[in-house]
Design an enzyme around this catalytic site. Structure first.
Site, PDB file in Angstrom:
ATOM      1  N   HIS A   1       9.094   0.844  -2.391  1.00 35.02           N
ATOM      2  CA  HIS A   1       9.490   2.232  -2.766  1.00 35.02           C
ATOM      3  C   HIS A   1      11.005   2.535  -3.384  1.00 35.02           C
ATOM      4  O   HIS A   1      12.090   2.273  -2.828  1.00 35.02           O
ATOM      5  CB  HIS A   1       9.487   2.945  -1.244  1.00 35.02           C
ATOM      6  CG  HIS A   1       9.855   4.422  -1.572  1.00 35.02           C
ATOM      7  ND1 HIS A   1      10.470   4.879  -0.271  1.00 35.02           N
ATOM      8  CD2 HIS A   1       9.381   5.025  -2.100  1.00 35.02           C
ATOM      9  CE1 HIS A   1      10.886   6.123  -0.567  1.00 35.02           C
ATOM     10  NE2 HIS A   1      10.228   6.484  -1.729  1.00 35.02           N
TER      11      HIS A   1
ATOM     12  N   ASN B   1      14.714   7.854  -6.253  1.00 39.57           N
ATOM     13  CA  ASN B   1      14.866   8.720  -7.363  1.00 39.57           C
ATOM     14  C   ASN B   1      16.621   9.012  -7.259  1.00 39.57           C
ATOM     15  O   ASN B   1      17.251   9.238  -6.288  1.00 39.57           O
ATOM     16  CB  ASN B   1      14.469  10.177  -7.245  1.00 39.57           C
ATOM     17  CG  ASN B   1      13.301  10.380  -8.209  1.00 39.57           C
ATOM     18  OD1 ASN B   1      13.388   9.970  -9.425  1.00 39.57           O
ATOM     19  ND2 ASN B   1      12.265  10.830  -7.597  1.00 39.57           N
TER      20      ASN B   1
ATOM     21  N   ASN C   1      12.714   8.418   3.240  1.00 37.43           N
ATOM     22  CA  ASN C   1      12.482  10.013   3.302  1.00 37.43           C
ATOM     23  C   ASN C   1      12.659  10.372   4.572  1.00 37.43           C
ATOM     24  O   ASN C   1      12.647  11.807   4.728  1.00 37.43           O
ATOM     25  CB  ASN C   1      11.129   9.902   2.713  1.00 37.43           C
ATOM     26  CG  ASN C   1      10.917  10.041   1.344  1.00 37.43           C
ATOM     27  OD1 ASN C   1      11.928  10.439   0.724  1.00 37.43           O
ATOM     28  ND2 ASN C   1      10.061   9.625   0.680  1.00 37.43           N
TER      29      ASN C   1
END
Lengths: 83, 222
Positions: free
Chosen positions: A2, A5, A52
């Site tokens: 993963h 960004n 996240n």
């Protein structure tokens, strides 16, 4: 794997270990991440992983701050970023 | 996180709809009220009333049709793609003959409405097919995915009847492989930051743009 960004800037890659993932697979995946010049952190599979799960509630709370008139969007971003 | 962006700028970069979707995953997956999305996040997020299919087609595909389509993709990928994928990578070869065959099987019109010769599959089936192609050759799957999702969706949602008639049918049949001229020096692959503009100059359109080479180049494949 993963990626974070914005990918070209962020060094970190979360490597997710599922229930059936072998140690060998984890080892090889970490090696791929390192070969890309990035840093690997191995975490267990769970909704949102670690990044996240921590980041999104922060974004959510930042939006609450703007909605409740605590600060402008620009001020919230400046308080929370390293720039 | 020592992040270069503040949380709101980052949310913009990630996409507010993506942030909302992740909050919902956390809320459902961890079954905790503390992950409820902020009302303003729900208000800011672009909502799509036709979310069942990227091109706004059918909302769901029957299970037996889904199984058949995915099985066909799996067999095709195993026989016609996987054995050659590494060699294509090594020689920078784009297998247009294989793309042509995928088109004949309907895989270049997965999200296209049936009236334009498409399969009008739902998003889940479409993604399951892409998964099968990706398992054989990730690069080819990107070309197939872009064609099905971006240019097809734009034409279905925003094209004039004439544009749809002219382009969607040959695209769905795989006679034309469509691309997405995305990259700009300042925007990279962030489509929302593109600065290219089309302005009308009398009868003609003038395109003002700076670009890097786009990732997929459109070319006829029949």
């Amino acid at each position: 794997m993963h990626f974070m960004n914005p990918v070209p800037v962020m060094k970190l890659v979360e490597v997710i270990r599922g229930r059936e993932t072998s140690d060998d697979t984890v080892k090889r995946t970490v090696a791929i991440v390192q070969a890309l010049g990035k840093t690997a952190d191995v975490v267990n599979d769970s909704p949102g992983f670690v990044s996240n799960r921590v980041l999104m509630p922060m974004i959510n709370e930042a939006i609450f701050c703007v909605d409740e008139g605590v600060a402008t969007a620009e001020a919230v971003d400046q308080v929370m970023s390293s720039a | 996180m020592n992040h270069p962006l503040g949380p709101l700028a980052l949310a913009d970069l990630i996409g507010l709809d993506v942030c909302l979707a992740i909050m919902k995953v956390l809320q459902d997956g961890l079954d905790a009220h503390k992950y409820r999305p902020a009302p303003l996040l729900e208000k800011w997020s672009p909502t799509d009333s036709s979310a069942g299919n990227p091109a706004g087609g059918s909302m769901s595909t029957a299970t037996d049709i889904r199984e058949q389509v995915v099985e066909l993709a799996r067999e095709f990928a195993k026989e016609k793609i996987e054995p050659f994928a590494a060699e294509w990578d090594r020689t920078s070869h784009f297998p247009r003959d294989v793309v042509n065959e995928l088109g004949k099987l309907g895989f270049l019109g997965m999200c296209t409405p049936e009236e334009y010769d498409g399969m009008a599959l739902d998003t889940v089936t479409y993604l399951m097919v892409l998964e099968e192609i990706s398992a054989a050759d990730a690069a080819l799957a990107v070309s197939v995915g872009i064609h099905n999702a971006i240019p097809t969706t734009m034409l279905v949602k925003h094209g004039t009847p004439e544009q749809r008639e002219r382009w969607l049918k040959p695209m769905a049949r795989g006679e034309i492989l469509a691309g997405f001229a995305l990259s700009e020096p300042e925007a990279g692959s962030d489509a929302a930051s593109l600065r290219s503009q089309a302005t009308k100059d009398g009868k003609n359109w003038v395109l003002t743009a700076r670009r890097r080479g786009p990732r997929t180049r459109a070319r006829p494949i029949s």
